[in-house]
Design an enzyme around this catalytic site. Structure first.
Site, PDB file in Angstrom:
ATOM      1  CB  SER A 143      -0.870  -0.007   1.266  1.00  0.00           C
ATOM      2  OG  SER A 143      -1.477   1.258   1.444  1.00  0.00           O
ATOM      3  CE1 TYR A 167      -4.104  -2.332   5.228  1.00  0.00           C
ATOM      4  CE2 TYR A 167      -3.144  -0.160   4.898  1.00  0.00           C
ATOM      5  CZ  TYR A 167      -3.726  -1.306   4.383  1.00  0.00           C
ATOM      6  OH  TYR A 167      -3.912  -1.423   3.025  1.00  0.00           O
TER       7      TYR A 167
HETATM    8  N1  LIG Z   1      -8.729  -0.316  -0.503  1.00  0.00           N
HETATM    9  C1  LIG Z   1      -7.630   0.393  -0.384  1.00  0.00           C
HETATM   10  O1  LIG Z   1      -7.672   1.640  -0.227  1.00  0.00           O
HETATM   11  C2  LIG Z   1      -6.285  -0.270  -0.466  1.00  0.00           C
HETATM   12  C3  LIG Z   1      -5.157   0.535  -0.686  1.00  0.00           C
HETATM   13  C4  LIG Z   1      -3.903  -0.076  -0.737  1.00  0.00           C
HETATM   14  C5  LIG Z   1      -3.780  -1.429  -0.571  1.00  0.00           C
HETATM   15  N2  LIG Z   1      -4.894  -2.198  -0.344  1.00  0.00           N
HETATM   16  C6  LIG Z   1      -4.701  -3.628  -0.125  1.00  0.00           C
HETATM   17  O2  LIG Z   1      -5.375  -4.352  -1.120  1.00  0.00           O
HETATM   18  C7  LIG Z   1      -5.684  -5.662  -0.630  1.00  0.00           C
HETATM   19  C8  LIG Z   1      -7.132  -5.993  -0.979  1.00  0.00           C
HETATM   20  O3  LIG Z   1      -7.978  -5.125  -0.255  1.00  0.00           O
HETATM   21  P1  LIG Z   1      -9.303  -4.477  -0.868  1.00  0.00           P
HETATM   22  O4  LIG Z   1      -9.128  -3.017  -0.849  1.00  0.00           O
HETATM   23  O5  LIG Z   1      -9.653  -5.140  -2.134  1.00  0.00           O
HETATM   24  O6  LIG Z   1     -10.353  -4.780   0.287  1.00  0.00           O
HETATM   25  P2  LIG Z   1     -11.419  -5.940   0.465  1.00  0.00           P
HETATM   26  O7  LIG Z   1     -12.426  -5.879  -0.618  1.00  0.00           O
HETATM   27  O8  LIG Z   1     -11.868  -5.813   1.874  1.00  0.00           O
HETATM   28  O9  LIG Z   1     -10.562  -7.263   0.258  1.00  0.00           O
HETATM   29  C9  LIG Z   1      -9.894  -7.935   1.282  1.00  0.00           C
HETATM   30  C10 LIG Z   1     -10.157  -9.420   1.101  1.00  0.00           C
HETATM   31  O10 LIG Z   1      -9.338 -10.134   2.034  1.00  0.00           O
HETATM   32  C11 LIG Z   1     -10.114 -11.203   2.554  1.00  0.00           C
HETATM   33  N3  LIG Z   1      -9.591 -11.552   3.877  1.00  0.00           N
HETATM   34  C12 LIG Z   1      -9.429 -10.749   4.936  1.00  0.00           C
HETATM   35  N4  LIG Z   1      -8.972 -11.444   5.989  1.00  0.00           N
HETATM   36  C13 LIG Z   1      -8.826 -12.729   5.571  1.00  0.00           C
HETATM   37  C14 LIG Z   1      -8.421 -13.923   6.198  1.00  0.00           C
HETATM   38  N5  LIG Z   1      -8.067 -13.949   7.500  1.00  0.00           N
HETATM   39  N6  LIG Z   1      -8.398 -15.065   5.482  1.00  0.00           N
HETATM   40  C15 LIG Z   1      -8.768 -15.059   4.171  1.00  0.00           C
HETATM   41  N7  LIG Z   1      -9.162 -13.950   3.520  1.00  0.00           N
HETATM   42  C16 LIG Z   1      -9.205 -12.798   4.213  1.00  0.00           C
HETATM   43  C17 LIG Z   1     -11.540 -10.641   2.639  1.00  0.00           C
HETATM   44  O11 LIG Z   1     -12.514 -11.676   2.606  1.00  0.00           O
HETATM   45  P3  LIG Z   1     -13.165 -12.278   3.945  1.00  0.00           P
HETATM   46  O12 LIG Z   1     -13.450 -11.114   4.855  1.00  0.00           O
HETATM   47  O13 LIG Z   1     -14.375 -12.993   3.458  1.00  0.00           O
HETATM   48  O14 LIG Z   1     -12.139 -13.201   4.519  1.00  0.00           O
HETATM   49  C18 LIG Z   1     -11.607  -9.802   1.379  1.00  0.00           C
HETATM   50  O15 LIG Z   1     -12.100 -10.574   0.290  1.00  0.00           O
HETATM   51  C19 LIG Z   1      -5.392  -5.632   0.870  1.00  0.00           C
HETATM   52  O16 LIG Z   1      -4.155  -6.243   1.138  1.00  0.00           O
HETATM   53  C20 LIG Z   1      -5.308  -4.147   1.161  1.00  0.00           C
HETATM   54  O17 LIG Z   1      -4.491  -3.876   2.282  1.00  0.00           O
HETATM   55  C21 LIG Z   1      -6.139  -1.659  -0.314  1.00  0.00           C
END
Ligand SMILES: NC(=O)c1ccc[n+]([C@@H]2O[C@H](COP(=O)([O-])OP(=O)(O)OC[C@H]3O[C@@H](n4cnc5c(N)ncnc54)[C@H](OP(=O)(O)O)[C@@H]3O)[C@@H](O)[C@H]2O)c1
Length: 254
Positions: free
Chosen positions: A139, A152
């Site tokens: 990130s 985080y």
């Molecule tokens: N959104 C942003 O602003 C942003 C910015 C920079 C980086 N990121 C990174 O991008 C990645 C994806 O995030 P996103 O933004 O797409 O959010 P998201 O839609 O909330 O995706 C996160 C996914 O991780 C899964 N997850 C969480 N804990 C888990 C566990 N213990 N075991 C298995 N699966 C798990 C969740 O599914 P379940 O809850 O069903 O397990 C969900 O499908 C993350 O690493 C995040 O840090 C996001």
């Protein structure tokens, strides 16, 4: 790196950035396995993308990670790409002590430990493949941290550092180590907290991130900063305290 005809595990692939990555990879004739904790989200993803293989698991649990590895390598022995995408984000105020820190799931376990353990399982397997890749999703907040989500940010900075070391360790192998570095993205990640603090910047669409990722993979761009993260990388080196102030003001205050 070729972006077709691979077999790919995307952790957290049922929603957000992971789901968009799954769509891109499926469209390019890859076999895609997605995992996550919520069965309902996996089923929804399967409806949108029937070609995808779903596997329910919690990657914060060491035994479930080993079972996930066994499932992938036994049922889909051609697997050659691991995308460490699953993640959570929590606001934690250390003035509220242990109670606040321990009140939710562990970001260290999910965002950091799980990625490293899965890598330790997959690397020996991947080293026998002619072409393989690890893609770690970090990130922009791993470069310039946000004070309201301190753990985080530390997990993402840690995963960045780990990716650099691993890349160097694996340089004479068939395994490439990529890092995808998104800015704020409009997904459900910590959506409740974002809404509560009235954050105006909802971020870019996850499909922009997935398209950049596919482009980066095909060009062997090992570090893939997306959008404003390119500016953050430069700015945080030239004027770190200025960028720290800008980011914290932009995101943490309505
Ligand atoms: N959104 C942003 O602003 C942003 C910015 C920079 C980086 N990121 C990174 O991008 C990645 C994806 O995030 P996103 O933004 O797409 O959010 P998201 O839609 O909330 O995706 C996160 C996914 O991780 C899964 N997850 C969480 N804990 C888990 C566990 N213990 N075991 C298995 N699966 C798990 C969740 O599914 P379940 O809850 O069903 O397990 C969900 O499908 C993350 O690493 C995040 O840090 C996001």
């Amino acid at each position: 790196m070729k972006t077709t005809d691979n077999t790919i595990l995307i952790t957290g692939g049922a929603t957000g950035i992971g789901l968009e990555l799954a769509k891109e990879f499926v469209a390019k004739n890859n076999t895609v396995i997605i995992c996550g904790r919520r069965e309902a989200k996996l089923s929804e993803a399967k409806k949108i993308l029937p070609q995808v293989i779903t596997y329910q698991c919690d990657i914060s649990d060491i035994h479930q990670r080993r079972k996930l590895f066994e499932f992938c390598t036994q049922e889909h022995p051609d697997i050659n790409i691991l995308v460490n995408n699953a993640g959570i984000q929590r606001e934690i105020n250390f003035l509220n002590g242990e109670a606040d820190y321990l009140s939710g799931d562990s970001e260290i376990a999910i965002n950091f430990e799980a990625c490293i353990h899965l890598i330790s399982l997959f690397v020996p397997y991947f080293s026998k493949r002619s072409e393989a890749a690890i893609v770690n999703v970090t990130s922009g907040l791993g470069i310039v941290p946000l004070h309201i989500t301190p753990v985080y940010c530390a997990t993402k900075a840690g995963l960045h550092s780990f990716s650099v070391s691993l890349r160097s360790q694996l340089q004479n192998t068939s395994i490439k180590v990529f890092e995808l570095i998104p800015p704020i993205v409009d997904t459900e990640l910590d959506r409740g907290a974002r809404d509560r603090r009235g954050q105006k910047d909802k971020g870019i669409k996850p499909e922009i991130v997935s398209k950049e990722a596919l482009k980066g993979l095909s060009n062997d761009q090992l570090e893939m900063p997306v959008g404003i993260v390119k500016l953050l990388q430069i700015g945080s080196r030239i004027a770190p305290s200025l960028f720290l102030k800008i980011i914290n003001k932009k995101v943490a205050t309505p």
